[in-house]
Design an enzyme around this catalytic site. Structure first.
Site, PDB file in Angstrom:
ATOM      1  N   CYS A  52       0.845  -1.199   0.000  1.00  0.00           N
ATOM      2  CA  CYS A  52       0.000   0.000   0.000  1.00  0.00           C
ATOM      3  C   CYS A  52       0.882   1.251   0.000  1.00  0.00           C
ATOM      4  O   CYS A  52       1.719   1.437   0.884  1.00  0.00           O
ATOM      5  CB  CYS A  52      -0.918  -0.006   1.223  1.00  0.00           C
ATOM      6  N   ASN A  69     -12.748  10.195  -1.864  1.00  0.00           N
ATOM      7  CA  ASN A  69     -13.231   9.361  -2.963  1.00  0.00           C
ATOM      8  C   ASN A  69     -13.299   7.915  -2.488  1.00  0.00           C
ATOM      9  O   ASN A  69     -12.322   7.400  -1.943  1.00  0.00           O
ATOM     10  CB  ASN A  69     -12.299   9.484  -4.167  1.00  0.00           C
ATOM     11  N   GLY A  99     -13.559   7.394  -8.483  1.00  0.00           N
ATOM     12  CA  GLY A  99     -12.193   7.584  -8.985  1.00  0.00           C
ATOM     13  C   GLY A  99     -11.119   7.388  -7.937  1.00  0.00           C
ATOM     14  O   GLY A  99     -10.020   7.922  -8.075  1.00  0.00           O
ATOM     15  N   HIS A 154      -8.335   8.195   2.733  1.00  0.00           N
ATOM     16  CA  HIS A 154      -7.691   9.510   2.801  1.00  0.00           C
ATOM     17  C   HIS A 154      -8.723  10.593   2.565  1.00  0.00           C
ATOM     18  O   HIS A 154      -9.705  10.400   1.847  1.00  0.00           O
ATOM     19  CB  HIS A 154      -6.535   9.634   1.799  1.00  0.00           C
TER      20      HIS A 154
HETATM   21  P1  AMP Z   1      -7.721   9.468  -4.834  1.00  0.00           P
HETATM   22  O1  AMP Z   1      -7.772   9.639  -6.341  1.00  0.00           O
HETATM   23  O2  AMP Z   1      -8.849  10.084  -4.107  1.00  0.00           O
HETATM   24  O3  AMP Z   1      -7.488   8.003  -4.473  1.00  0.00           O
HETATM   25  O4  AMP Z   1      -6.458  10.290  -4.360  1.00  0.00           O
HETATM   26  C1  AMP Z   1      -5.160   9.806  -4.345  1.00  0.00           C
HETATM   27  C2  AMP Z   1      -4.272  11.017  -4.303  1.00  0.00           C
HETATM   28  O5  AMP Z   1      -2.978  10.589  -3.906  1.00  0.00           O
HETATM   29  C3  AMP Z   1      -4.115  11.751  -5.634  1.00  0.00           C
HETATM   30  O6  AMP Z   1      -4.562  13.101  -5.481  1.00  0.00           O
HETATM   31  C4  AMP Z   1      -2.614  11.673  -5.923  1.00  0.00           C
HETATM   32  O7  AMP Z   1      -2.106  12.843  -6.502  1.00  0.00           O
HETATM   33  C5  AMP Z   1      -2.043  11.444  -4.525  1.00  0.00           C
HETATM   34  N1  AMP Z   1      -0.755  10.785  -4.490  1.00  0.00           N
HETATM   35  C6  AMP Z   1      -0.379   9.686  -5.171  1.00  0.00           C
HETATM   36  N2  AMP Z   1       0.892   9.352  -4.851  1.00  0.00           N
HETATM   37  C7  AMP Z   1       1.322  10.269  -3.946  1.00  0.00           C
HETATM   38  C8  AMP Z   1       2.539  10.475  -3.241  1.00  0.00           C
HETATM   39  N3  AMP Z   1       3.604   9.658  -3.389  1.00  0.00           N
HETATM   40  N4  AMP Z   1       2.634  11.527  -2.404  1.00  0.00           N
HETATM   41  C9  AMP Z   1       1.582  12.365  -2.238  1.00  0.00           C
HETATM   42  N5  AMP Z   1       0.399  12.211  -2.865  1.00  0.00           N
HETATM   43  C10 AMP Z   1       0.271  11.187  -3.707  1.00  0.00           C
HETATM   44 ZN    ZN Z   2      -2.356   1.371   3.656  1.00  0.00          ZN
END
Ligand code: AMP
Ligand code: ZN
Length: 113
Positions: free
Chosen positions: A4, A86, A92, A99
């Site tokens: 994860c 989300n 999405g 989070h």
């Molecule tokens: P979601 O689409 O709601 O699952 O959001 C996932 C979020 O995680 C997206 O806005 C990505 O830009 C962010 N994300 C993915 N990888 C990283 C990372 N290594 N550090 C910070 N944010 C990340």
């Molecule tokens: Zn996790």
């Protein structure tokens, strides 16, 4: 949950730009910000999404919600923000560790999300 991404960020094996951390949660800047301020807040416990919130783990979510106003201020937000989580494919969700997106720092468009 070794595969994860957000558990790896919590463990420190993947770096993050931290805003706030305590025993229960981590807040860090989104790597691909969609607003001038875009912070993610995650529980340290691996919960896959809002669908995984139960009576046993909801205290982690409550603690996050108690802290969000302070985290928003620490991130520099002074004039309001939007909170998004989300959940699942149609929303999405791309990272399957619960989070909360805090977005702000500008006048956000009035929209469903
Ligand atoms: P979601 O689409 O709601 O699952 O959001 C996932 C979020 O995680 C997206 O806005 C990505 O830009 C962010 N994300 C993915 N990888 C990283 C990372 N290594 N550090 C910070 N944010 C990340
Ligand atoms: Zn996790």
């Amino acid at each position: 949950m070794t595969d994860c991404l957000f558990c790896k960020i919590i463990a420190g094996t993947i770096p993050s730009n931290k805003v706030y951390e305590d025993d229960d949660m981590l807040a860090f800047h989104d790597i691909n910000p969609e607003a001038p301020v875009h912070v993610l807040v995650i529980p340290k416990a691996h919960i896959p999404s809002m669908d995984g919130v139960t009576a046993e783990n909801s205290c982690a979510v409550a603690k996050i919600f108690e802290k969000i106003p302070e985290i928003a201020k620490m991130a520099g937000i002074t004039n309001g923000y939007r909170l998004i989580s989300n959940c699942g494919e149609d929303a999405g969700q791309t990272v399957h560790h619960l989070h909360f997106h805090i977005v702000g720092g500008t006048k956000l468009p009035v929209h469903i999300v």
